[in-house]
Write an enzyme that holds these catalytic residues in place. Structure first.
Site, PDB file in Angstrom:
ATOM      1  N   ASP A 343       0.856  -1.184   0.000  1.00  8.99           N
ATOM      2  CA  ASP A 343       0.000   0.000   0.000  1.00  8.99           C
ATOM      3  C   ASP A 343       0.893   1.235   0.000  1.00  8.99           C
ATOM      4  O   ASP A 343       2.120   1.120  -0.013  1.00  8.99           O
ATOM      5  CB  ASP A 343      -0.922  -0.002   1.238  1.00  8.99           C
ATOM      6  CG  ASP A 343      -0.148   0.148   2.541  1.00  8.99           C
ATOM      7  OD1 ASP A 343       1.098   0.218   2.516  1.00  8.99           O
ATOM      8  OD2 ASP A 343      -0.787   0.220   3.602  1.00  8.99           O
ATOM      9  N   ASP A 345       1.382   4.706   2.296  1.00 12.68           N
ATOM     10  CA  ASP A 345       0.966   5.339   3.549  1.00 12.68           C
ATOM     11  C   ASP A 345       1.368   6.808   3.561  1.00 12.68           C
ATOM     12  O   ASP A 345       2.475   7.152   3.132  1.00 12.68           O
ATOM     13  CB  ASP A 345       1.649   4.636   4.735  1.00 12.68           C
ATOM     14  CG  ASP A 345       1.476   3.128   4.696  1.00 12.68           C
ATOM     15  OD1 ASP A 345       0.372   2.662   4.978  1.00 12.68           O
ATOM     16  OD2 ASP A 345       2.457   2.426   4.374  1.00 12.68           O
ATOM     17  N   ASP A 434      -3.342   4.499   2.663  1.00 14.00           N
ATOM     18  CA  ASP A 434      -3.723   4.865   4.040  1.00 14.00           C
ATOM     19  C   ASP A 434      -3.367   6.329   4.274  1.00 14.00           C
ATOM     20  O   ASP A 434      -2.226   6.739   4.013  1.00 14.00           O
ATOM     21  CB  ASP A 434      -2.948   4.022   5.072  1.00 14.00           C
ATOM     22  CG  ASP A 434      -3.431   2.585   5.133  1.00 14.00           C
ATOM     23  OD1 ASP A 434      -4.512   2.291   4.592  1.00 14.00           O
ATOM     24  OD2 ASP A 434      -2.717   1.758   5.737  1.00 14.00           O
TER      25      ASP A 434
HETATM   26  N1  DCT Z   1       2.725  -0.069  11.753  1.00 13.54           N
HETATM   27  C1  DCT Z   1       2.982  -0.493  13.036  1.00 13.54           C
HETATM   28  N2  DCT Z   1       2.180  -1.411  13.612  1.00 13.54           N
HETATM   29  C2  DCT Z   1       1.141  -1.918  12.927  1.00 13.54           C
HETATM   30  C3  DCT Z   1       0.870  -1.506  11.623  1.00 13.54           C
HETATM   31  C4  DCT Z   1       1.696  -0.560  11.049  1.00 13.54           C
HETATM   32  O1  DCT Z   1       3.921  -0.041  13.665  1.00 13.54           O
HETATM   33  N3  DCT Z   1       0.369  -2.826  13.537  1.00 13.54           N
HETATM   34  C5  DCT Z   1       3.615   0.909  11.153  1.00 13.54           C
HETATM   35  C6  DCT Z   1       4.867   0.302  10.635  1.00 13.54           C
HETATM   36  C7  DCT Z   1       4.848   0.505   9.178  1.00 13.54           C
HETATM   37  C8  DCT Z   1       3.748   1.508   8.925  1.00 13.54           C
HETATM   38  O2  DCT Z   1       2.959   1.538  10.075  1.00 13.54           O
HETATM   39  C9  DCT Z   1       2.965   1.173   7.702  1.00 13.54           C
HETATM   40  O3  DCT Z   1       2.425  -0.128   7.804  1.00 13.54           O
HETATM   41  P1  DCT Z   1       2.332  -1.080   6.544  1.00 13.54           P
HETATM   42  O4  DCT Z   1       1.863  -0.343   5.363  1.00 13.54           O
HETATM   43  O5  DCT Z   1       1.555  -2.267   6.964  1.00 13.54           O
HETATM   44  O6  DCT Z   1       3.839  -1.566   6.377  1.00 13.54           O
HETATM   45  P2  DCT Z   1       4.973  -1.131   5.382  1.00 13.54           P
HETATM   46  O7  DCT Z   1       6.212  -1.175   6.158  1.00 13.54           O
HETATM   47  O8  DCT Z   1       4.618   0.128   4.704  1.00 13.54           O
HETATM   48  O9  DCT Z   1       5.030  -2.320   4.371  1.00 13.54           O
HETATM   49  P3  DCT Z   1       4.233  -2.554   3.000  1.00 13.54           P
HETATM   50  O10 DCT Z   1       5.254  -2.400   1.957  1.00 13.54           O
HETATM   51  O11 DCT Z   1       3.726  -3.942   3.090  1.00 13.54           O
HETATM   52  O12 DCT Z   1       3.147  -1.552   2.902  1.00 13.54           O
HETATM   53 MG    MG Z   2       2.802   0.397   3.649  1.00 15.93          MG
END
Ligand code: DCT
Ligand code: MG
Length: 510
Positions: A343, A345, A434
C-alpha cells in the site's frame, strides 16, 4: 576461528540428506554474465556444494550443475590445483589455459561482497609441475572481520535493504507467518526477531560459527539456520509451504479485509480456493471484503515506487486544495526506501489551521475524489485522541489519530510512463492507500510510528520502557521517572531523548 576460515575446515557431512528439488530449479537473475562457475563436489560434499551453489545463484552468479566448455571458473575446497587437474583428466576434460582454478575462499569473499572480487594469489590453486601431488597446499587465511557487538534492539542496529542473508530470513518469515496463522505469538516473535537481526548483518552466514555472538537467535532459529547450511533448505519451511492450513490462510488473507478470524471460519467450512468463496451464495462479505474481491488482481500485485509517487501527487493536490499549508509525508515502506509495497501510507499534519479545519480535511478530500470517480473504497475512522493521556504500554497498540483506509483509482497516464506497468487494455490500477491526520504537536511521533518497520517500532518501544523507563507510542514520549512528557519536533529529537544514535529511515528495515 573466523567465518571465512571455517569455510576451509573441510567437508561437512554430518547428515547425508537428499537435496531438495528447489535447489537447482529456482530461476535466478544472472548479474555477472562474464563468469560461469562450476563448484567441485570432491572433498566438499554434496550438501555444502548445493548450499554454495544456491547462495551464489542468489547473488547473481551463473553456476553450472555440470562441467562444460562454457565454465570459466572452477571452485574447489581442500583440493590443490593438481588435484583439480587430475580430476579433470579422469573426467576426460581438457582444461583450457583460460580456466581459473580457485579456492572456495574466493567464492566466499564474492558472496560477502555481493559481486566478483579480484582473484589474487591466495585464491588461485597451486598446480605442481608433476601434477601428482594430492596434498592440499594450506590456503592463506583471511583475517577475521571485525565483529562489533550487535544489539538485541533493532533501534540500535542499522538495517538497510541490502540483506546478505535472504536465504535464512525468507525461511524465518515463512515460519513466523505460519505461527501468526496459528496464533502462536511466542514463536512468531522468535522468528521475526531472528529474521530482523540477520537482516542487519554486513556478511552472509556460511557456517554455524558465524552465528556466535549474534543476539535474538534462539535454538529454534539456530536449527533452521543449521538445516539450511547443511541441506540448502529447511525441512520445517518445506513442510509449512505444503501445509493445508498455511496455504489456505495465505490465500485468504491476501484478500483486503480478510483477517485471521474470517480465514479460520472459511478454513473450517472446508474452503480451499478463492473462486469457491467468491461464488458461494451462503457467505456474507463485509464492504471491505467485497472491494477486496472486486479489485483482487490489482491489489495483490505490488505497488511500485513510480505508482506510489503518482499517488503522492494525487494526495498532495487534493490536500492542498483545502489546506495549502499542510505537510504531506509518504511514510511506511516507501519512506524506508523500498521499491515496492502492498500500500502507500501518508501522514498529514498542519500547523496554522484550526482543529475544526483539520478534522474536516479528510472528509473534503474523500468527497473530491468521489466526485472525480477516483474513490473505489473508503473507511474513515474518526480520532479518539486525547491530549495528555499517557502513551500506550502495548508495543503493538494502534494509534488514535483520524485515518482512512482507501482504494484509489490510479490512471496509468498519471504514472511516469517509462516506469509504468500498464496492462494492455486497462487504463487504471486500484491502489491501497492509508491517510493519517495528526495534530501538529504529535507529528514527529506519528512519523516515527508510521515509518516502521513493524519490528523496528516494537523494538524502539521495548527499548524505551526496558532501558529508559519511558513510554513511547505514536502520540508521545513519557518519562516515568521524571513524570513528564518529552516534547519533540523531529524524529532526531525523539532518538536524542531516548539516548539513541539517530537511525535514518532507510536504516530501519529491520
Ligand atoms: N505499523 C505499526 N504497527 C502496525 C501496523 C503498522 O507499527 N500494527 C507501522 C509500521 C509501518 C507503517 O505503520 C505502515 O504499515 P504497513 O503499510 O503495513 O507496512 P509497510 O512497512 O509500509 O510495508 P508494505 O510495503 O507492506 O506496505
Ligand atoms: Mg505500507
Amino acid at each position: 576461528m573466523d567465518p571465512l576460515q571455517m569455510a576451509h575446515t573441510g567437508p561437512r557431512k554430518k547428515r547425508a540428506r537428499p537435496m531438495g528439488a528447489s535447489m537447482a530449479t529456482t530461476p535466478q537473475d544472472i548479474k555477472f554474465q562474464d563468469l560461469v562457475l562450476f563448484i567441485l563436489e570432491k572433498k566438499m560434499g554434496t550438501s555444502r556444494r548445493a548450499f554454495l551453489m544456491e547462495l551464489a545463484r542468489r547473488k547473481g552468479f551463473r553456476v553450472e550443475n555440470e562441467l562444460s566448455d562454457s565454465v570459466t571458473h572452477i571452485v574447489a575446497e581442500n583440493n590443490s590445483g593438481s588435484d583439480v587437474l587430475e580430476w579433470l583428466q579422469v573426467q576426460k576434460i581438457k582444461a583450457s589455459s583460460q580456466l581459473e582454478l580457485l579456492d572456495v575462499s574466493w567464492l566466499i569473499e564474492c558472496m560477502g561482497a555481493g559481486k566478483p572480487v579480484e582473484m589474487t594469489g591466495k585464491h588461485q590453486l597451486v598446480v605442481r609441475g608433476d601434477y601428482s601431488a594430492s596434498s592440499n597446499p594450506s590456503p592463506q587465511k583471511t583475517p577475521p572481520p571485525a565483529v562489533k557487538k550487535i544489539s538485541q534492539y533493532a533501534c540500535q542496529r542499522r538495517t538497510t535493504l541490502n540483506n546478505h542473508n535472504n536465504i535464512f530470513t525468507d525461511a524465518f518469515e515463512i515460519l513466523a507467518e505460519n505461527c501468526e496463522f496459528r496464533e502462536n505469538e511466542g514463536s512468531y516473535v522468535v522468528f521475526m526477531r531472528a529474521a530482523s537481526v540477520l537482516k542487519s548483518l554486513p556478511f552472509t552466514i556460511i557456517s554455524m560459527k558465524d552465528t556466535q555472538g549474534i543476539p535474538c537467535l534462539e535454538d529454534k532459529a539456530k536449527c533452521v539456520i543449521e538445516d539450511i547450511i547443511e541441506d540448502g533448505e529447511s525441512s520445517e519451511v518445506k513442510a509449512v509451504l505444503n501445509d493445508e492450513r498455511y496455504k489456505s490462510f495465505k490465500l485468504f488473507t491476501s484478500v483486503f479485509g480478510v483477517g485471521l478470524k474470517t480465514s479460520e471460519k472459511w478454513f473450517r467450512m472446508g474452503f480451499r480456493s478463492l473462486s469457491k468463496i467468491r461464488t458461494d451464495k451462503t457467505l456474507k462479505f463485509t464492504e471491505m471484503q467485497e472491494a477486496g474481491f472486486l479489485y483482487y488482481e490489482d491489489l495483490v500485485s505490488c505497488v511500485t515506487k513510480a505508482e506510489a509517487d503518482a499517488v503522492s501527487v494525487l494526495v498532495k493536490e487534493a490536500v492542498w486544495a483545502f489546506l495549502p499549508d499542510a505537510f504531506v509525508t509518504m511514510t511506511g515502506g516507501f519512506r524506508r526506501g523500498k521499491k515496492v509495497g502492498h500500500d502507500v501510507d501518508f501522514l498529514i499534519t498542519s500547523q496554522g489551521s484550526t482543529e475544526e479545519e483539520q478534522q474536516q480535511l479528510l472528509h473534503k478530500v474523500l468527497n473530491l475524489w468521489k466526485k472525480e470517480g477516483l474513490l473505489l473504497y473508503s473507511d474513515l475512522i474518526e480520532s479518539t485522541f486525547e491530549k495528555l493521556k499517557l502513551p500506550s504500554r502495548k508495543v503493538d497498540a494502534l494509534d488514535h489519530f483520524q485515518k482512512c483506509f482507501l482504494i484509489l483509482k490510479l490512471h496509468h497516464q498519471r504514472i511516469d510512463n517509462s516506469k509504468s506497468s500498464q496492462l494492455q487494455g486497462k487504463t487504471w490500477k486500484a491502489i491501497r492507500v492509508d491517510l493519517v491526520m495528526c495534530p501538529y504537536e504529535c507529528h514527529a511521533f506519528a512519523l516515527l510510528g508510521w515509518t516502521g518497520s513493524r519490528q523496528f517500532e516494537r523494538d524502539i518501544r521495548h527499548y524505551a520502557s526496558h532501558e529508559r523507563k519511558m513510554i513511547l507510542d505514536n502520540h508521545a514520549l513519557y518519562d516515568k521517572t521524571k513524570r513528564i512528557f518529552l516534547k519533540a519536533g523531529s524524529e532526531e529529537e525523539i532518538f536524542a531523548h531516548l539516548g539513541l544514535d539517530y537511525i535514518e529511515p532507510w536504516e530501519r528495515n529491520a
